[in-house]
Design a protein around this motif. Structure first.
Motif, PDB file in Angstrom:
ATOM      1  N   UNK A  79      41.565  30.003  35.092  1.00  0.00           N
ATOM      2  CA  UNK A  79      40.479  29.327  34.383  1.00  0.00           C
ATOM      3  C   UNK A  79      39.129  29.904  34.785  1.00  0.00           C
ATOM      4  N   UNK A  80      38.971  30.236  36.078  1.00  0.00           N
ATOM      5  CA  UNK A  80      37.701  30.837  36.538  1.00  0.00           C
ATOM      6  C   UNK A  80      37.477  32.200  35.905  1.00  0.00           C
ATOM      7  N   UNK A  81      38.509  33.032  35.890  1.00  0.00           N
ATOM      8  CA  UNK A  81      38.375  34.358  35.300  1.00  0.00           C
ATOM      9  C   UNK A  81      38.018  34.252  33.818  1.00  0.00           C
ATOM     10  N   UNK A 107      46.990  47.266  38.202  1.00  0.00           N
ATOM     11  CA  UNK A 107      46.508  47.658  36.882  1.00  0.00           C
ATOM     12  C   UNK A 107      47.643  48.305  36.084  1.00  0.00           C
ATOM     13  N   UNK A 108      48.383  49.195  36.752  1.00  0.00           N
ATOM     14  CA  UNK A 108      49.505  49.838  36.076  1.00  0.00           C
ATOM     15  C   UNK A 108      50.581  48.845  35.679  1.00  0.00           C
ATOM     16  N   UNK A 109      50.905  47.918  36.569  1.00  0.00           N
ATOM     17  CA  UNK A 109      51.923  46.915  36.278  1.00  0.00           C
ATOM     18  C   UNK A 109      51.513  46.021  35.109  1.00  0.00           C
ATOM     19  N   UNK A 110      50.173  45.781  34.978  1.00  0.00           N
ATOM     20  CA  UNK A 110      49.673  44.925  33.896  1.00  0.00           C
ATOM     21  C   UNK A 110      49.590  45.670  32.567  1.00  0.00           C
ATOM     22  N   UNK A 111      49.785  46.987  32.592  1.00  0.00           N
ATOM     23  CA  UNK A 111      49.754  47.759  31.358  1.00  0.00           C
ATOM     24  C   UNK A 111      48.372  47.981  30.789  1.00  0.00           C
ATOM     25  N   UNK A 120      41.252  43.748  41.690  1.00  0.00           N
ATOM     26  CA  UNK A 120      41.257  43.984  40.254  1.00  0.00           C
ATOM     27  C   UNK A 120      41.601  42.799  39.380  1.00  0.00           C
ATOM     28  N   UNK A 121      41.587  41.583  39.917  1.00  0.00           N
ATOM     29  CA  UNK A 121      42.022  40.435  39.115  1.00  0.00           C
ATOM     30  C   UNK A 121      41.137  40.213  37.891  1.00  0.00           C
ATOM     31  N   UNK A 122      39.814  40.281  38.060  1.00  0.00           N
ATOM     32  CA  UNK A 122      38.933  40.077  36.903  1.00  0.00           C
ATOM     33  C   UNK A 122      39.072  41.229  35.909  1.00  0.00           C
ATOM     34  N   UNK A 123      39.099  42.459  36.419  1.00  0.00           N
ATOM     35  CA  UNK A 123      39.198  43.621  35.530  1.00  0.00           C
ATOM     36  C   UNK A 123      40.471  43.549  34.684  1.00  0.00           C
TER      37      UNK A 123
END
Length: 407
Positions: free
Chosen positions: A175-177, A231-235, A200-203
């Motif tokens: 929710x914050x992001x 980042x790679x895992x998130x695609x 890298x959570x926000x990015x």
């Protein structure tokens, strides 16, 4: 009855402190009783513990002895409140002399104690690029595994947002992001800078859900290493770049929006004007800035968070007053559009962190060592207390750079 070397010290403490909302137990079993109920008991386990307190009276000496396991306490939260609030009476020269003699008799011949191995003492001018790198890397050298013990799965290392009705830390961080993305009014195809990007959570969230291109910068190589994997895992590798860089190294690049989440606390009074003017110069006309950071509500003249945090957790980390942050924004030419306080949300965030940390405390010791694990046990509780007592708050400040929008 066997002779107790600490008995004279007990008598002198009782005389010097007729009001004692705490108890002290010494290594030989001697006890200085509390005069008030429900106070914490400090357990001095060796003469070296007293030697640390004599060498550095107050927060630093107690902290060193605690980190080394030479002092323990039955209730850390109560002990922290006591350290913050207890005011000892002024002693006469005679009382000081008698107390000093009793301390020497209790400790015997003890060499001046060495500082803990995990203690960092920075030198040189504060908040130069080189010193900032040393401070940040010290903090994150605890290891990615260490922070994963208490953060949510997204590895978001800042205040979560519970006001939306979230019931778990993971929901509140998501929710914050999303709140930051919404306030920044992110639009597909825009270029976004995330200063102090962490893992890298926000990015990742902004790229995956809003289709923006994000450059994230941090001074921690360990964060970037894991962040790139995530980042790679998130695609979203085609949309997100994570870079080891200082905000002062980005001149000439331009962005539609900038998120600064949990970064301003590490800029300092010495560089806050430079920080905001640098971010303003990186924005296109009409660009937006969201600054999310801790701000102190008292003790405005102190240059750091205290000796313990300075040496063992967040070197050179100091929250500024909201008014000082606003002044820096105004001096830079940025225009504030909205301010929101999140003190209660951060207290609840840290409550979750403490619960997870304590449940996995043995792993924390294995990963980072006993000294760091004990330091963090104290630090997390002290941080939460700061938000509960009104010493600090967290503010999201939305500002923009005057001029036509790029859209």
């Amino acid at each position: 009855m066997p002779f107790s070397r600490t008995a004279p010290l007990r008598r002198e403490i009782e005389a010097a402190l007729p009001r004692r909302p705490f108890a002290i137990q010494f290594w030989d079993g001697t006890v200085v009783g509390a005069t008030e109920p429900d106070g914490p008991t400090f357990d001095f386990r060796s003469p070296e513990a007293l030697a640390h307190v004599i060498r550095a009276p107050g927060e630093l000496g107690l902290g060193r002895a605690y980190v080394l396991g030479l002092i323990d306490v039955d209730d850390v939260d109560q002990a922290l409140r006591l350290v913050d609030t207890f005011k000892a009476p002024k002693l006469s020269p005679g009382q000081i002399a008698r107390l000093g003699l009793a301390l020497i008799r209790a400790c015997g011949l003890v060499m001046p104690p060495k500082a803990p191995a995990s203690e960092l003492r920075l030198r040189g001018e504060r908040h130069t690029p080189g010193r900032d790198r040393t401070a940040v890397r010290y903090h994150y050298d605890a290891g990615n595994e260490f922070f994963a013990l208490f953060l949510d799965p997204s590895m978001t290392y800042s205040c979560a947002y519970f006001k939306s009705g979230a019931t778990t830390l993971e929901e509140a961080q998501r929710a914050k992001l999303d709140l930051v993305c919404t306030k920044l009014d992110l639009r597909e195809g825009e270029r976004v800078l995330d200063v102090g990007c962490g893992w890298g959570s926000f990015a990742i969230h902004a790229a995956r859900n809003y289709g923006v291109r994000v450059l994230g910068v941090t001074l921690s190589e360990r964060q970037v290493e894991l962040g790139r994997e995530r980042v790679g895992e998130a695609g979203v590798g085609d949309l997100v770049e994570l870079r080891v860089a200082d905000y002062r190294e980005l001149a000439g690049e331009t962005f539609d929006a900038i998120s600064s989440i949990g970064m301003v606390e590490h800029v300092g009074e010495e560089r806050i004007d430079l920080y905001m003017s640098t971010l303003k110069d990186l924005l296109r006309p009409g660009g937006r800035l969201l600054n999310h950071g801790i701000a102190k509500l008292m003790d405005f003249d102190t240059k750091d968070e205290g000796a313990f945090s300075e040496r063992f957790v967040f070197p050179d980390g100091v929250p500024l007053a909201l008014s000082r942050i606003e002044l820096a924004l105004e001096r830079s030419g940025l225009v504030t559009r909205h301010v929101e306080g999140l003190a209660e949300d951060y207290a609840e965030t840290i409550r979750h962190w403490i619960s997870s940390f304590e449940a996995r405390y043995d792993e924390a010791v294995r990963i980072a060592g006993t000294e760091r694990a004990r330091a963090w046990r104290v630090y997390l509780r002290a941080a939460r207390q700061g938000f509960l007592t009104g010493w600090a708050s967290v503010y999201q400040v939305l500002a923009d750079k005057p001029g036509p929008t790029s859209g």
